[in-house]
Structure formats: C-alpha cells, structure tokens
Design a protein around this motif. Sequence first.
Motif, PDB file in Angstrom:
ATOM      1  N   GLU A   1     -38.938  -4.343 -27.881  1.00  0.00           N
ATOM      2  CA  GLU A   1     -38.568  -4.288 -26.367  1.00  0.00           C
ATOM      3  C   GLU A   1     -39.492  -5.326 -25.608  1.00  0.00           C
ATOM      4  O   GLU A   1     -40.076  -5.122 -24.516  1.00  0.00           O
ATOM      5  CB  GLU A   1     -38.743  -2.929 -25.717  1.00  0.00           C
ATOM      6  CG  GLU A   1     -37.996  -1.889 -26.360  1.00  0.00           C
ATOM      7  CD  GLU A   1     -36.483  -1.880 -26.089  1.00  0.00           C
ATOM      8  OE1 GLU A   1     -36.280  -2.871 -25.309  1.00  0.00           O
ATOM      9  OE2 GLU A   1     -35.652  -1.042 -26.545  1.00  0.00           O
ATOM     10  N   PHE A   2     -39.453  -6.582 -26.379  1.00  0.00           N
ATOM     11  CA  PHE A   2     -40.369  -7.845 -25.967  1.00  0.00           C
ATOM     12  C   PHE A   2     -39.886  -8.103 -24.372  1.00  0.00           C
ATOM     13  O   PHE A   2     -40.796  -8.659 -23.648  1.00  0.00           O
ATOM     14  CB  PHE A   2     -40.177  -8.849 -26.839  1.00  0.00           C
ATOM     15  CG  PHE A   2     -41.026  -9.833 -26.736  1.00  0.00           C
ATOM     16  CD1 PHE A   2     -42.482  -9.737 -26.864  1.00  0.00           C
ATOM     17  CD2 PHE A   2     -40.763 -11.197 -25.991  1.00  0.00           C
ATOM     18  CE1 PHE A   2     -43.419 -10.696 -26.531  1.00  0.00           C
ATOM     19  CE2 PHE A   2     -41.633 -12.204 -25.778  1.00  0.00           C
ATOM     20  CZ  PHE A   2     -42.931 -12.000 -25.919  1.00  0.00           C
ATOM     21  N   ASP A   3     -38.794  -7.828 -24.096  1.00  0.00           N
ATOM     22  CA  ASP A   3     -38.341  -8.243 -22.594  1.00  0.00           C
ATOM     23  C   ASP A   3     -39.066  -7.659 -21.702  1.00  0.00           C
ATOM     24  O   ASP A   3     -39.386  -7.952 -20.461  1.00  0.00           O
ATOM     25  CB  ASP A   3     -36.809  -7.740 -22.464  1.00  0.00           C
ATOM     26  CG  ASP A   3     -35.783  -7.984 -23.648  1.00  0.00           C
ATOM     27  OD1 ASP A   3     -36.106  -7.346 -24.517  1.00  0.00           O
ATOM     28  OD2 ASP A   3     -35.098  -8.931 -23.510  1.00  0.00           O
ATOM     29  N   ALA A   4     -39.580  -6.163 -21.895  1.00  0.00           N
ATOM     30  CA  ALA A   4     -40.442  -5.482 -21.025  1.00  0.00           C
ATOM     31  C   ALA A   4     -41.748  -6.033 -20.444  1.00  0.00           C
ATOM     32  O   ALA A   4     -42.221  -5.821 -19.407  1.00  0.00           O
ATOM     33  CB  ALA A   4     -40.707  -4.141 -21.712  1.00  0.00           C
ATOM     34  N   LEU A   5     -42.309  -7.006 -21.401  1.00  0.00           N
ATOM     35  CA  LEU A   5     -43.444  -7.662 -20.913  1.00  0.00           C
ATOM     36  C   LEU A   5     -43.396  -8.573 -19.766  1.00  0.00           C
ATOM     37  O   LEU A   5     -44.325  -8.737 -19.039  1.00  0.00           O
ATOM     38  CB  LEU A   5     -44.111  -8.569 -22.410  1.00  0.00           C
ATOM     39  CG  LEU A   5     -44.840  -7.924 -23.224  1.00  0.00           C
ATOM     40  CD1 LEU A   5     -44.337  -6.817 -23.822  1.00  0.00           C
ATOM     41  CD2 LEU A   5     -45.413  -9.117 -24.221  1.00  0.00           C
ATOM     42  N   GLN A   6     -42.249  -9.036 -19.433  1.00  0.00           N
ATOM     43  CA  GLN A   6     -42.086  -9.800 -18.132  1.00  0.00           C
ATOM     44  C   GLN A   6     -42.315  -8.747 -17.018  1.00  0.00           C
ATOM     45  O   GLN A   6     -42.655  -9.436 -15.840  1.00  0.00           O
ATOM     46  CB  GLN A   6     -40.572 -10.314 -18.050  1.00  0.00           C
ATOM     47  CG  GLN A   6     -39.589  -9.246 -17.908  1.00  0.00           C
ATOM     48  CD  GLN A   6     -38.072  -9.786 -17.544  1.00  0.00           C
ATOM     49  OE1 GLN A   6     -38.025 -10.626 -16.591  1.00  0.00           O
ATOM     50  NE2 GLN A   6     -37.214  -9.437 -18.504  1.00  0.00           N
ATOM     51  N   ASN A   7     -42.282  -7.557 -17.095  1.00  0.00           N
ATOM     52  CA  ASN A   7     -42.893  -6.566 -16.020  1.00  0.00           C
ATOM     53  C   ASN A   7     -44.322  -6.066 -15.907  1.00  0.00           C
ATOM     54  O   ASN A   7     -44.852  -5.462 -15.061  1.00  0.00           O
ATOM     55  CB  ASN A   7     -41.953  -5.299 -15.913  1.00  0.00           C
ATOM     56  CG  ASN A   7     -40.442  -5.723 -16.066  1.00  0.00           C
ATOM     57  OD1 ASN A   7     -39.997  -6.667 -15.146  1.00  0.00           O
ATOM     58  ND2 ASN A   7     -39.592  -4.880 -16.872  1.00  0.00           N
ATOM     59  N   GLU A   8     -44.861  -6.814 -16.919  1.00  0.00           N
ATOM     60  CA  GLU A   8     -46.393  -6.690 -16.869  1.00  0.00           C
ATOM     61  C   GLU A   8     -47.281  -7.851 -16.589  1.00  0.00           C
ATOM     62  O   GLU A   8     -47.231  -8.854 -17.619  1.00  0.00           O
ATOM     63  CB  GLU A   8     -46.763  -5.937 -18.359  1.00  0.00           C
ATOM     64  CG  GLU A   8     -46.304  -4.863 -18.842  1.00  0.00           C
ATOM     65  CD  GLU A   8     -46.468  -3.586 -17.865  1.00  0.00           C
ATOM     66  OE1 GLU A   8     -47.830  -3.670 -17.598  1.00  0.00           O
ATOM     67  OE2 GLU A   8     -45.706  -2.826 -17.657  1.00  0.00           O
ATOM     68  N   PRO A   9     -47.793  -7.896 -15.503  1.00  0.00           N
ATOM     69  CA  PRO A   9     -48.393  -9.153 -14.954  1.00  0.00           C
ATOM     70  C   PRO A   9     -49.650  -9.550 -15.859  1.00  0.00           C
ATOM     71  O   PRO A   9     -49.945 -10.940 -15.832  1.00  0.00           O
ATOM     72  CB  PRO A   9     -48.818  -8.858 -13.292  1.00  0.00           C
ATOM     73  CG  PRO A   9     -48.973  -7.182 -13.490  1.00  0.00           C
ATOM     74  CD  PRO A   9     -47.863  -6.822 -14.178  1.00  0.00           C
ATOM     75  N   ASP A  10     -50.389  -8.857 -16.437  1.00  0.00           N
ATOM     76  CA  ASP A  10     -51.414  -9.098 -17.252  1.00  0.00           C
ATOM     77  C   ASP A  10     -51.154  -9.315 -18.725  1.00  0.00           C
ATOM     78  O   ASP A  10     -51.867  -9.754 -19.408  1.00  0.00           O
ATOM     79  CB  ASP A  10     -52.585  -7.867 -17.203  1.00  0.00           C
ATOM     80  CG  ASP A  10     -53.075  -7.641 -15.788  1.00  0.00           C
ATOM     81  OD1 ASP A  10     -53.429  -8.767 -15.134  1.00  0.00           O
ATOM     82  OD2 ASP A  10     -53.400  -6.964 -15.625  1.00  0.00           O
ATOM     83  N   LEU A  11     -49.965  -9.313 -18.862  1.00  0.00           N
ATOM     84  CA  LEU A  11     -49.142  -9.608 -20.232  1.00  0.00           C
ATOM     85  C   LEU A  11     -48.129 -11.130 -20.123  1.00  0.00           C
ATOM     86  O   LEU A  11     -48.253 -11.758 -21.029  1.00  0.00           O
ATOM     87  CB  LEU A  11     -48.706  -8.430 -21.012  1.00  0.00           C
ATOM     88  CG  LEU A  11     -49.519  -7.448 -21.451  1.00  0.00           C
ATOM     89  CD1 LEU A  11     -48.874  -6.367 -22.121  1.00  0.00           C
ATOM     90  CD2 LEU A  11     -50.608  -7.932 -22.332  1.00  0.00           C
ATOM     91  N   HIS A  12     -47.640 -10.806 -18.930  1.00  0.00           N
ATOM     92  CA  HIS A  12     -46.636 -12.124 -18.700  1.00  0.00           C
ATOM     93  C   HIS A  12     -47.306 -13.126 -18.312  1.00  0.00           C
ATOM     94  O   HIS A  12     -47.239 -13.628 -17.041  1.00  0.00           O
ATOM     95  CB  HIS A  12     -45.426 -11.637 -17.964  1.00  0.00           C
ATOM     96  CG  HIS A  12     -44.435 -12.682 -17.769  1.00  0.00           C
ATOM     97  ND1 HIS A  12     -43.604 -12.997 -18.504  1.00  0.00           N
ATOM     98  CD2 HIS A  12     -44.028 -12.953 -16.555  1.00  0.00           C
ATOM     99  CE1 HIS A  12     -42.835 -13.897 -18.094  1.00  0.00           C
ATOM    100  NE2 HIS A  12     -42.936 -13.822 -16.846  1.00  0.00           N
TER     101      HIS A  12
END
Length: 415
Positions: free
Chosen positions: A130-141
């Motif tokens: 579910e790598f797409d979900a990282l775009q919703n994590e400001p400290d990971l995206h």
Amino acid sequence: MTPLSNNPFIFGDPVRGENFLNRKREIRRLAGRVAQGGSALVTGEPRTGKTSLLLRLQDAAAEIFGAARARQMTFRYLDGHTLTGWDAARFWREALRAFPEPPAPDLDSLERFFRALEKEGRQFVLLLDEFDALQNEPDLHRRDVYGYLRSLATRYSSFSLVLAARGTITDLNSLTRDFSRGSPFFNFLQEITLQPFPWKDVEHLLTRGAARFTREDRQFILRLGGRHPYFLQVAAYYLWDWYEDEAHPRKRYVKAGHDVYRAASEAVLRDIWMAWPPYMRVAFTLAALDAMPLLLGRERTFNLPALQRDLPNLSPELEKLAARGFLRQSPALTVGYEPQAEVMLWYLADELTRLTRPEVDLKTWLIRQQWDGLLTKGEKETLGKLFKQAGDLLQVGAKAFIEAAANGAGRALTG
C-alpha cells in the motif's frame, strides 16, 4: 446433525500457503529481479492479490530462491496504511528491527550497514505494501525519504525494495514531481502488473468446489466474477455456503448473488470504480448500458451509435478495461465490448438508479462520480441524453440483474 463441509474458498484476508493460486509468471519475474539485487513495483487493481504476492515471496523464499540463498535473506513486510504518524527515523527503525544492531537512520549509517551486508553476501528485502498511502503522511512523503530508498536500493545489491501500489511507476513519479530533482524517484523499479486470472487458473480454482458445483454453478460464478480473483472467490464462497441451507438451485443463485453484492459493494466495487480515471468510467458505463437490455430481455430504447459520435474516442479506455478483466470483446454489440464480471455492472446499475430520485439531478450525479469538472459541456449533455433515453432501464437497480443472472434470463454472457 450432519457435519458442516469446510468451505474451500476464502476472501478478505491475503491468500497464503496452499490457498495461494499460481501467479507463476509474476513470481518468476519478481523473484528474478530480487535475486539480482534489484527492486520492483507490483501494481494492479484493488483486490487482485498484490499483498498475497508479497507475502508469498517471503513465505516461500526457500522454495523460490533455494534454501541456501534464502538463509542469507531477511524479509520485512510493512503495510503503508499502518504508518500513520511515522517519521523517517521510525520508518527505518521498524524496517530494520529484525537485525540485532540496526543502524542509525542517517544516510551515512545506512550506507555502512548495507555495505557490510553486501560483503557478507546477505540481502535485506523490504516489502512495502500500500505504498500509495505514504503520500498522506507528511513526514514520509518527502524528498529525503524517497531519495534514501532510491539511493540505497540502486547502489547496494544487499537491499531490494518491493513496493505494492495501485498506481504505476508513472503515477508514483507524478506524485513526487514537486520535490523531485533530476531523474524521477521511481524509475529504478521494474513494474510487474497483476492481470486477471488466466482461464486455466480460473478452472483450477473452481475445481476446489468439485464436490458440490455443477456445470451450471460454475457458469453462474464465472458470470458474476469473470476472471477477477476476488470476485471469483466471493462468488464461489457464497454459492458453496448456500448449499447448506437452500436446495432449490435458482433460489440458491439469488441468495448467493445478493450476498456477493453485499460483500463487495461498498468495500471493493466502489473502491475500484472511484480508482478508475473518469473516461474509463464513462467507457464502462457505455458498455454496460449497451448490454443491459439484452441481459434483462428488453428492447433498447436509446440510439447509442448517434450518442457515441458526440463523445471522445474511448477505444483506449475500453481496451484497458478488457486487459483488466472487466470487459471482453463482443462484436455483436455497438460498443464492441460487454461486461465480463457482472457484479461490476450491478454496482453501476445501483449508481444509475440515483438519477431517478427527485432530489438528484444530472449535475449532482456527475459530481458524485467526480466527472463534473472533467467532462466538457457537450459531453455532459450527451450523457444526459443517453440517461434520459434509457428511461426505466435506470430504475431496475442491481436486484433485477441478480435475478436475471439466477434465472439465466436474456442473453447469458458466456466465457
């Protein structure tokens, strides 16, 4: 009391162990990439088996890579949906926690770590689902997070990154374009697309129900699920289950059909529908409306060829839907395609019934479909004409098509 027969079909959770079905080509490509120290992206529609494939690579490593090689490999699975609130330091700490002395999360320390692993002939394989979900994590995206992953995976054969996402490499590169400098972040990945099951795998899956399923049962399951792995499992599961409580075949089909639709509607069908680009949804809508009268044994009330002339050429979208197993070619129909997995048509039928409600006009419906700001005024007017001419066809909803599938009414969609 007669002992219950164990249902041989499963859905919902990732498929593991002896329940994992084939995917030999995808496993071969993915394993070949990892064996060379490379990285890959597994992409596909929701519920096509991306998570199952990642876990298979880990669970069957000794079988896939050989026992000796597998002993030198360390796998770590992370689900992107569980990384809420994480920063880069926690990401690397959790990713490498299987190692007794994990490195600090800075680039120099990580490089020394993977350099040492490489000298020892060892390999770390990070399975990031579910790598797409990282775009919703400001400290990971972030540029540094993606940059570290790219740099380490391309420079050290001791680190292989296997991502699973709905989007393609092009999609991932687009999501990171704002802070990418130079080459796009994800061009180092090999893209492996999960397609619908080939027919031999479909037949192999349905042999699990040989103790109960008749030829008509298998045709009913294929009509509902097409070649989509999840829909096939759900349809087979509920039809098997209803053998316990319903002796009449037609009633069994109706009850199983309603269960399939309830199980898949909001959780999966809407998810798939909204993941499609707008013109792909338009293309499926045209193909579905073209087939609906035949499925229900009714006369067509709209002039589809005339309306098609006022819409853009949707051939690329129709071809993509066919490649993904949702449509198949049908030269006898105006659009040239018909639905292969009818359960997706059921979802659209219920969506179209909203147009018949007094409180819903075309603009409101188009906004719900996220089409309003993307279609031209002329395209919206053409769709409005189509829906108006379709008349009472829009009022039947999923229930009528479930009944038609059970009755074998109209022209059955055959494989």
